[in-house]
Enzyme design. Structure first.
Site, PDB file in Angstrom:
ATOM      1  CG  ASP A  10      -1.262   2.846  -4.146  1.00 58.41           C
ATOM      2  OD1 ASP A  10       0.003   2.810  -2.962  1.00 58.41           O
ATOM      3  OD2 ASP A  10      -1.610   2.002  -4.936  1.00 58.41           O
ATOM      4  CG  ASP A  12       4.939   3.429  -6.970  1.00 57.68           C
ATOM      5  OD1 ASP A  12       4.963   4.127  -8.270  1.00 57.68           O
ATOM      6  OD2 ASP A  12       5.367   2.896  -5.909  1.00 57.68           O
ATOM      7  CB  SER A 117       7.273   4.170  -2.850  1.00 55.27           C
ATOM      8  OG  SER A 117       8.446   5.048  -3.680  1.00 55.27           O
TER       9      SER A 117
HETATM   10  C1  BG6 Z   1       4.992   0.721  -3.632  1.00 55.60           C
HETATM   11  C2  BG6 Z   1       5.535  -0.608  -5.154  1.00 55.60           C
HETATM   12  O1  BG6 Z   1       4.326   1.584  -4.219  1.00 55.60           O
HETATM   13  O2  BG6 Z   1       5.785   0.263  -2.929  1.00 55.60           O
HETATM   14  C3  BG6 Z   1       6.087  -1.569  -4.867  1.00 55.60           C
HETATM   15  O3  BG6 Z   1       3.402  -1.184  -4.767  1.00 55.60           O
HETATM   16  C4  BG6 Z   1       7.409  -1.121  -4.443  1.00 55.60           C
HETATM   17  O4  BG6 Z   1       5.881  -2.429  -6.171  1.00 55.60           O
HETATM   18  C5  BG6 Z   1       6.830  -0.309  -3.322  1.00 55.60           C
HETATM   19  O5  BG6 Z   1       8.010  -2.112  -3.998  1.00 55.60           O
HETATM   20  C6  BG6 Z   1       8.604   0.037  -2.688  1.00 55.60           C
HETATM   21  O6  BG6 Z   1       8.669   0.854  -3.360  1.00 55.60           O
HETATM   22  P1  BG6 Z   1      10.444   1.849  -3.001  1.00 55.60           P
HETATM   23  O7  BG6 Z   1       9.853   2.947  -4.533  1.00 55.60           O
HETATM   24  O8  BG6 Z   1      10.459   1.892  -1.884  1.00 55.60           O
HETATM   25  O9  BG6 Z   1      11.147   0.823  -4.045  1.00 55.60           O
HETATM   26 MG    MG Z   2      -0.287   0.763  -5.679  1.00 50.79          MG
END
Ligand code: BG6
Ligand code: MG
Length: 226
Positions: A10, A12, A117
């Site tokens: 993962d 973040d 993300s």
């Molecule tokens: C994940 C995070 O990796 O990505 C979430 O843990 C986040 O908190 C999600 O909402 C989406 O991220 P992004 O950068 O597309 O807004």
């Molecule tokens: Mg994470």
């Protein structure tokens, strides 16, 4: 012989601390809208998509928002979040992560990122580690975010590895659920180790090396399941 032929990270909260930037951006947005938001609510946002996160933030709103307003709010949150990302450098890589990636790469372990993300590639570039990963599955190619298993199934297919040959490294309950549902063993790092069962408990990212390489005793490869 290595214990796992592939590791799916993962992003973040695992390879860097952008989980804190997500929190700060949601907090700013909520404050601008006069909506209550705290770290406990933020825990529910880990691993899930931007739009699903917004729905959770809006649970405390005093009014309903139209679809167009929600799209604009999600964009605003992303603009706030990107302000933090712009300042990132390779120094923002989680302590010990560079050595872990180098050692695994040298041992011939295939490396992937599996993230919800849409900013994942941008962040990996800022960290200077994009080239370390054979496979990057991010929010731009997913129909369903974690806890759905799609992200990890796509990563397995792209790595040409079976579920039992891989390990997922996660900091979120939704991510652990996604990995379990894809049949992949899990290594948890951060608060998640107190929130749900994981196969391996990492107190620091460097704890990953004995787990993946099969070196050291099992005393170092903590098993949370009993
Ligand atoms: C994940 C995070 O990796 O990505 C979430 O843990 C986040 O908190 C999600 O909402 C989406 O991220 P992004 O950068 O597309 O807004
Ligand atoms: Mg994470």
């Amino acid at each position: 012989m290595v214990k796992f032929k592939g590791v799916i990270f993962d992003l973040d909260g695992v390879l860097c601390h952008t989980d804190e930037y997500h929190y700060l951006a949601w907090q700013q947005l909520a404050q601008q809208e006069g909506i209550y938001f705290d770290r406990l609510i933020n825990q529910r946002l880990l691993g899930i998509s931007r739009s699903e996160s917004l729905e959770i933030v809006l649970e405390r709103a005093g009014r309903t928002y139209t679809q167009a307003e929600k799209i604009r709010l999600a964009e605003r949150k992303n603009e706030l979040y990107r302000q933090y990302l712009l300042r990132m450098t390779p120094a923002d890589l989680t302590t010990g992560a560079e050595k872990v990636l180098q050692t695994l790469e040298a041992a011939g372990v295939k490396l992937a990122v599996g993230s919800s993300s849409r900013n994942a590639r941008f962040i990996l570039d800022k960290l200077g580690i994009s080239s370390k990963f054979q496979v990057i599955i991010d929010g731009n190619v997913l129909q369903h975010s974690k806890p759905d298993k799609e992200v990890f199934c796509k990563a397995l297919a792209a790595l040409h590895l079976a579920a039992d040959q891989c390990l997922v490294v996660e900091d979120a309950v939704s991510g652990i659920q996604a990995a379990v549902s894809a049949g992949i063993k899990t290594a948890g790092i951060g608060k998640v180790i107190e929130q749900t069962a994981v196969d391996y408990t990492l107190h620091a990212i460097s704890d990953l090396l004995p787990v993946v390489l099969g070196t050291g005793s099992q005393r170092h490869a903590f098993n949370n399941l009993g």
